[in-house]
Motif scaffolding. Structure first.
Motif, mmCIF file in Angstrom:
data_model
loop_
_atom_site.group_PDB
_atom_site.id
_atom_site.type_symbol
_atom_site.label_atom_id
_atom_site.label_comp_id
_atom_site.label_asym_id
_atom_site.label_seq_id
_atom_site.Cartn_x
_atom_site.Cartn_y
_atom_site.Cartn_z
ATOM 1 N N ASP A 187 -6.367 -90.107 49.987
ATOM 2 C CA ASP A 187 -7.365 -90.699 49.256
ATOM 3 C C ASP A 187 -8.581 -90.890 49.915
ATOM 4 O O ASP A 187 -9.625 -91.120 49.356
ATOM 5 N N SER A 188 -8.645 -91.055 51.297
ATOM 6 C CA SER A 188 -9.760 -91.311 51.957
ATOM 7 C C SER A 188 -10.680 -89.869 52.046
ATOM 8 O O SER A 188 -11.979 -89.839 52.653
ATOM 9 N N VAL A 189 -10.050 -88.662 51.601
ATOM 10 C CA VAL A 189 -10.891 -87.548 51.650
ATOM 11 C C VAL A 189 -11.830 -87.210 50.402
ATOM 12 O O VAL A 189 -10.983 -87.270 49.198
ATOM 13 N N HIS A 190 -12.876 -86.694 50.669
ATOM 14 C CA HIS A 190 -13.582 -86.288 49.512
ATOM 15 C C HIS A 190 -12.989 -84.816 49.188
ATOM 16 O O HIS A 190 -13.204 -83.980 49.980
ATOM 17 N N CYS A 191 -12.401 -84.612 47.994
ATOM 18 C CA CYS A 191 -11.916 -83.383 47.521
ATOM 19 C C CYS A 191 -12.588 -82.647 46.471
ATOM 20 O O CYS A 191 -12.749 -83.281 45.330
ATOM 21 N N GLY A 192 -12.555 -81.286 46.201
ATOM 22 C CA GLY A 192 -12.415 -80.483 45.304
ATOM 23 C C GLY A 192 -11.348 -79.820 44.809
ATOM 24 O O GLY A 192 -10.283 -79.931 45.480
ATOM 25 N N VAL A 193 -11.673 -79.100 43.643
ATOM 26 C CA VAL A 193 -10.513 -78.581 43.154
ATOM 27 C C VAL A 193 -10.304 -77.006 42.857
ATOM 28 O O VAL A 193 -11.514 -76.462 42.667
ATOM 29 N N ARG A 194 -9.189 -76.288 43.087
ATOM 30 C CA ARG A 194 -9.479 -74.883 42.608
ATOM 31 C C ARG A 194 -8.138 -74.634 41.604
ATOM 32 O O ARG A 194 -7.290 -75.476 41.537
ATOM 33 N N ILE A 195 -8.480 -73.573 40.894
ATOM 34 C CA ILE A 195 -7.540 -73.369 40.048
ATOM 35 C C ILE A 195 -6.887 -71.900 40.132
ATOM 36 O O ILE A 195 -7.314 -71.082 40.684
#
Length: 236
Positions: free
Chosen positions: A122-130
């Motif tokens: 949760d502490s990490v800034h995350c992006g998404v892949r499909i």
């Protein structure tokens, strides 16, 4: 000899298959699919999209999502592609509404993750892949190389809106709606309100929208409520 010819034919078919994976249009948007050929992070590909007047794709409607997956399945490599959904650090990764599209709105419904995700803390800034094969999502640290052995991301998808301008001539209102205007009073929408306009514009069922700091982006499929506080769609 046959084995060699079959191999050459197979390579030719593969090249044709991949080379057709460039761009396509759906509704009011054009989508550009780009292969990653160097070390790039999610933030890097997001910046690349923006530098060309686009943004990482936001899948605001079921129709748009289905059209993109059909294009990927028909024309593109069967791998992972970075899209415009992300979560800020400090937010619970298991709550779908904490994942925000580049257009500014929260993900609606339950995210269809691959079995092991979301696995970044949760502490990490995350992006998404499909995943092109099945439309499932996977998370990734926005600062890390998308091509590493963990993420194995094949490409990214940029989106450009074709039919709507920053002045948004496709909507009208009887009120000034100050929250949707720049302070310089030139008549252009603020960034938040413009993103909300895009969400409405991409949804054929949307008749009106408004944006405020309390409720965020709110779209309507009917006009029963007092419309003076909404931007009403002009069907032109």
């Amino acid at each position: 000899m046959c084995r060699l010819l079959c191999y050459i034919a197979g390579v030719a078919m593969y090249i044709t298959y991949i080379s057709s994976c460039t761009d396509f249009s759906y509704s009011s948007s054009n989508y550009k699919v780009v292969r990653i050929t160097a070390s790039l992070s999610w933030l890097d590909v997001s910046s690349i999209c923006k530098s060309s007047g686009r943004q990482l794709v936001s899948l605001n409607t079921a129709g748009e999502s289905a059209a993109l997956l059909e294009f990927l399945a028909t024309n593109c490599h069967n791998g992972m592609y970075a899209i415009g959904l992300s979560r800020q650090p400090g937010f619970d990764r298991h709550i779908s509404a904490n994942w925000i599209w580049e257009t500014g709105e929260a993900y609606e419904g339950e995210i269809n993750w691959i079995p092991s995700d979301p696995n970044e803390q949760d502490s990490v800034h995350c992006g998404v892949r499909i995943k092109a094969a099945n439309g499932k999502f996977a998370d990734a640290n926005v600062d890390r190389d998308l091509t590493n052995s963990i993420y194995s991301t094949y490409g990214y998808i940029c989106e450009k809106h074709l039919s709507i301008s920053q002045n948004s001539a496709y909507f009208q209102t009887t009120q000034s709606l100050a929250r949707c205007r720049h302070h310089d009073a030139v008549g252009k929408m603020s960034a938040h309100c413009f993103r909300c306009a895009l969400k409405c514009f991409k949804d054929d069922g949307c008749l009106a929208f408004k944006y405020d700091e309390v409720g965020g982006c709110q779209v309507k499929s009917d006009l029963i409520e007092n419309t003076q506080f909404y931007y009403t769609r002009l069907w032109v």
